[in-house]
Motif scaffolding. Structure first.
Motif, PDB file in Angstrom:
ATOM      1  N   LEU A  20      47.527  31.213  34.447  1.00 46.76           N
ATOM      2  CA  LEU A  20      46.226  31.777  34.416  1.00 46.76           C
ATOM      3  C   LEU A  20      44.742  31.893  33.664  1.00 46.76           C
ATOM      4  CD1 LEU A  20      44.061  33.799  36.611  1.00 46.76           C
ATOM      5  CD2 LEU A  20      45.268  35.605  34.837  1.00 46.76           C
ATOM      6  N   GLU A  23      43.865  28.036  34.367  1.00 51.13           N
ATOM      7  CA  GLU A  23      43.013  28.331  35.270  1.00 51.13           C
ATOM      8  C   GLU A  23      41.484  28.238  34.579  1.00 51.13           C
ATOM      9  OE1 GLU A  23      43.465  26.429  37.725  1.00 51.13           O
ATOM     10  OE2 GLU A  23      45.148  26.270  38.999  1.00 51.13           O
ATOM     11  N   GLU A  24      41.263  29.830  34.089  1.00 48.55           N
ATOM     12  CA  GLU A  24      40.399  29.916  33.201  1.00 48.55           C
ATOM     13  C   GLU A  24      39.684  28.956  32.835  1.00 48.55           C
ATOM     14  OE1 GLU A  24      41.467  33.848  31.972  1.00 48.55           O
ATOM     15  OE2 GLU A  24      41.292  34.706  33.955  1.00 48.55           O
ATOM     16  N   ASP A  36      40.410  28.923  42.266  1.00 49.88           N
ATOM     17  CA  ASP A  36      39.882  30.122  41.419  1.00 49.88           C
ATOM     18  C   ASP A  36      40.728  31.094  41.078  1.00 49.88           C
ATOM     19  OD1 ASP A  36      38.766  32.560  41.571  1.00 49.88           O
ATOM     20  OD2 ASP A  36      37.815  32.314  43.400  1.00 49.88           O
ATOM     21  N   PRO A  37      40.625  31.886  39.416  1.00 53.82           N
ATOM     22  CA  PRO A  37      41.424  32.662  38.815  1.00 53.82           C
ATOM     23  C   PRO A  37      41.595  34.059  39.614  1.00 53.82           C
ATOM     24  CG  PRO A  37      40.183  32.014  37.486  1.00 53.82           C
ATOM     25  CD  PRO A  37      39.355  31.281  38.592  1.00 53.82           C
ATOM     26  N   ALA A  38      40.315  34.251  40.607  1.00 47.92           N
ATOM     27  CA  ALA A  38      41.409  35.437  41.738  1.00 47.92           C
ATOM     28  C   ALA A  38      42.421  34.845  42.543  1.00 47.92           C
ATOM     29  CB  ALA A  38      39.424  36.247  42.027  1.00 47.92           C
ATOM     30  N   TRP A  39      42.100  33.721  43.247  1.00 45.71           N
ATOM     31  CA  TRP A  39      43.147  33.462  44.360  1.00 45.71           C
ATOM     32  C   TRP A  39      44.475  33.502  43.160  1.00 45.71           C
ATOM     33  CZ3 TRP A  39      47.278  29.835  45.184  1.00 45.71           C
ATOM     34  CH2 TRP A  39      47.616  29.943  45.768  1.00 45.71           C
ATOM     35  N   THR A  41      45.285  35.065  40.589  1.00 45.20           N
ATOM     36  CA  THR A  41      45.674  36.693  40.764  1.00 45.20           C
ATOM     37  C   THR A  41      46.452  37.350  42.215  1.00 45.20           C
ATOM     38  OG1 THR A  41      44.519  36.772  39.098  1.00 45.20           O
ATOM     39  CG2 THR A  41      45.435  38.314  39.684  1.00 45.20           C
ATOM     40  N   ALA A  42      46.021  36.702  43.083  1.00 43.09           N
ATOM     41  CA  ALA A  42      46.335  37.891  43.917  1.00 43.09           C
ATOM     42  C   ALA A  42      47.941  36.547  45.110  1.00 43.09           C
ATOM     43  CB  ALA A  42      45.027  37.056  45.387  1.00 43.09           C
ATOM     44  N   HIS A  43      48.003  35.504  44.674  1.00 40.67           N
ATOM     45  CA  HIS A  43      48.967  35.258  45.403  1.00 40.67           C
ATOM     46  C   HIS A  43      50.137  34.624  44.571  1.00 40.67           C
ATOM     47  CE1 HIS A  43      46.646  34.684  49.420  1.00 40.67           C
ATOM     48  NE2 HIS A  43      45.313  34.369  48.291  1.00 40.67           N
TER      49      HIS A  43
END
Length: 136
Positions: A20, A23-24, A36-39, A41-43
C-alpha cells in the motif's frame, strides 16, 4: 543511475501494508504503472505476501524531474487466496531495501505464478461475468 545498469535480478516480497505504501508513493510521484490504493485495500489479502520482479527500466521523458524507475511485475495475493498480476513503477532506492525471497525455489515458484496469474483487468472482467450470471 547509469542507463546501461542491468536490472536487479531478485524477487522481493512485501506485506500488504508495504504494498500500500509503494502504491501510494507511485501515485504521489505520478508514475505510470500503479494501482489505486483503495483497490489494494479492498482486495489484497490483509496478511498476504506480494511479490515484485523487475521487468525493465522506465523513464518519463516528459518529466525529467522524475528519476528513472523500475517497472516491476507485481504478484498480488487477494483476500480469497487468488493471485493476480499487475505492474508497479518504483524508484530503485525504494526497491533495494525490500526483503528478498528466502530461496531460489521460492523465486522460481513466483515466476511460474506470474506467468499464469490473470492481470487485475482480466480478474475484474471474470468477476463481472460471475456476478452478472449469478455465480458469486
Amino acid at each position: 543511475m547509469d542507463s546501461d545498469q542491468p536490472l536487479p535480478r531478485e524477487v522481493k516480497v512485501v506485506d500488504t501494508a508495504a504494498l500500500l505504501r509503494l502504491e501510494e508513493r507511485a501515485g504521489e510521484l505520478g508514475l505510470n504503472q500503479r494501482l489505486d490504493p483503495a483497490w489494494v485495500t479492498a482486495h489484497a489479502a490483509p496478511e498476504g505476501a506480494h511479490y515484485l520482479w523487475p521487468a525493465r527500466w522506465n523513464s518519463l521523458s516528459h518529466r525529467p524531474d522524475v528519476p528513472r524507475q523500475l517497472r516491476c511485475e507485481l504478484l498480488i495475493t487477494l483476500r480469497g487466496g487468488e493471485r493476480v498480476m499487475s505492474l508497479l513503477d518504483m524508484l530503485p532506492d525504494e526497491f533495494t531495501p525490500l526483503p528478498r525471497v528466502t530461496s531460489r525455489e521460492e523465486g522460481l515458484r513466483v515466476g511460474r505464478l506470474l506467468d499464469r496469474a490473470p492481470s487485475v483487468r482480466e480478474w475484474l472482467l471474470l468477476r463481472e461475468g460471475e456476478i452478472s450470471s449469478g455465480h458469486e
